[in-house]
Design a protein around this motif. Structure first.
Motif, PDB file in Angstrom:
ATOM      1  N   ASP A 184      35.932  91.466  75.191  1.00 43.59           N
ATOM      2  CA  ASP A 184      36.214  90.434  74.441  1.00 43.59           C
ATOM      3  C   ASP A 184      37.222  90.611  73.209  1.00 43.59           C
ATOM      4  N   ARG A 265      27.566  93.021  78.174  1.00 40.64           N
ATOM      5  CA  ARG A 265      28.406  92.186  77.511  1.00 40.64           C
ATOM      6  C   ARG A 265      27.550  91.318  76.638  1.00 40.64           C
ATOM      7  N   THR A 293      36.359  83.348  69.842  1.00 37.16           N
ATOM      8  CA  THR A 293      36.700  84.203  70.674  1.00 37.16           C
ATOM      9  C   THR A 293      38.255  84.047  70.752  1.00 37.16           C
ATOM     10  N   THR A 296      38.603  86.694  76.677  1.00 33.54           N
ATOM     11  CA  THR A 296      37.523  87.169  77.355  1.00 33.54           C
ATOM     12  C   THR A 296      37.770  87.534  78.733  1.00 33.54           C
TER      13      THR A 296
END
Length: 404
Positions: A184, A265, A293, A296
């Protein structure tokens, strides 16, 4: 007349293109596939190319190569070194280089397709060639899938892919299960209260907040992850302030996180978020941090049965000594989205691009980390031969293993 793969590689190396800007590279790849008789589709997921070679009844094999370059200024000193520049994702002009070997990936793919076309009387099934953009952003596979790749083209029974790396040329490396880590990328904004550098007591200093956060994040792997497991927490960028006597109102961090599977994760992400929010609270921040984010990527997990078949085929083709277990690679890839979305096995492997004599000398001198440039280094450059030939042979060997 056969394709001059060395000339193709040098041309691609000298003309790298950044993610989702690979129009020239895509056009060259599409042209070769079309000349080889494939049904070619361009513009898939932006700049992606898909070529379909239907050769009777049988399994459908997707073979993928990525084609984007990196915002890195080449320092190899090679006569065919890249002098290209481009605009990076942040809008800045940067040197552009195939520092991860994607030019070699495309070259090997074109060579493998040429051989499979020549030998089409020896196999049956359908080969789907995927020339993917934007692997370096972790976005190209998803873009092609979101553009309907699984609906528009024959659905795979298996997905194959390979990556050149800092192994001796002639070596092929793969393993069942996790081959590359999940990843990530996070963007974090820490909110403080700005003011004059002479009066820190009237501010909430986000620079100190950022420093405390960075140091505390390092304890996640060292103190909260099982020592027999694997995780990486890296703060790769820190931005705050404009002048020495101004305390800014905010600071930003960019993080790279790596883990072997989805369970790890989930745990690491929770710990990272806890630390960021707790350090902000400890600093007296009046606004919560913003955590978003950037990308990913799932773990690249090789199907056990299919990998056993591919390993045996590679051992027969290259010799048992040449086929190695690389261990879990902490870098990440987006190739597995194709297999995950299709619900089919994945086999992904590495092949070497370092002069074997140079690699052996580095091993003897215990200087591999120092003397052997890795992917993303400005000095990374696979030796042309036999890297091309091994890449072609590996793709053909794996494809033939899963085609009738």
């Amino acid at each position: 007349m056969s394709i001059d793969l060395e000339a193709l590689y040098i041309d691609l190396h000298q003309h790298p293109e950044l993610s989702f800007q690979e129009t020239r590279t895509a056009g060259i790849a599409a042209g070769h596939l079309r000349d080889l008789g494939l049904e070619v589709h361009e513009g898939v997921g932006g700049t992606g190319v898909v070529g379909v070679l239907a050769n009777g009844e049988g399994p459908t094999v997707w073979a993928r190569a990525d084609m984007d370059a990196l915002p890195v200024t080449e320092e190899t000193g090679l006569p065919y070194a890249s002098e290209a520049t481009g605009i990076d994702p942040d809008g800045n002009e940067a040197g552009v280089m195939h520092a991860c070997g994607h030019d070699m990936h495309v070259t090997a793919m074109i060579g493998a397709v040429e051989q499979l076309v020549t030998e089409r009387d020896q196999w049956q099934g359908t080969l789907v060639v995927v020339i993917q953009p934007a692997e370096e952003l972790g976005a190209g596979a998803r873009a092609m899938l979101d553009d309907g790749a699984l609906d528009r083209f024959p659905k795979p029974d298996i997905v194959l892919g390979q990556h050149v790396g800092p192994l001796p040329a002639g070596a092929v490396g793969l393993r069942p299960g996790p081959q590359m880590s999940a990843s990530d990328g996070l963007h974090v904004v820490l909110h403080g209260q700005g003011g004059h550098g002479s009066r820190p007591d009237s501010t909430i200093d986000p620079v100190v907040m950022a420093a405390a956060t960075i140091m505390r994040l390092q304890t996640i792997v060292s103190r909260e992850v099982d020592p027999t497991g694997m995780a990486v927490v890296t703060v790769g960028a820190v931005h705050a302030g404009t002048k020495n006597n101004i305390i800014p109102a905010e600071a930003t961090l960019e993080l790279s996180l790596r883990y072997p599977d989805d369970a790890a994760r989930e745990k690491v992400l929770k710990k990272v978020e806890r630390v960021i929010r707790a350090e902000a609270a400890a600093s007296g921040a009046e606004r919560d941090p913003e955590i978003s984010t950037l990308h990913t990527l799932p773990a690249t997990i090789n199907d056990a049965d299919a990998t056993a078949r591919a390993t045996a085929a590679f051992q027969a083709a290259f010799g048992e000594q040449a086929v190695i277990d690389t261990g879990l690679i902490t870098g990440s890839e987006d190739v597995s989205w194709f297999a995950r979305d299709a619900g089919v096995p994945l086999v992904f492997w590495f092949w070497g691009g370092v002069d074997p004599a140079v690699f052996a000398a580095a091993v003897q001198n215990d200087s591999v980390d120092h003397d052997i440039p890795t992917n993303h280094s400005p000095f990374f450059a696979p030796v042309i031969h036999p890297t091309i030939e091994v890449g072609v042979k590996a793709l053909v060997t794996a494809a033939r293993e899963f085609l009738d």
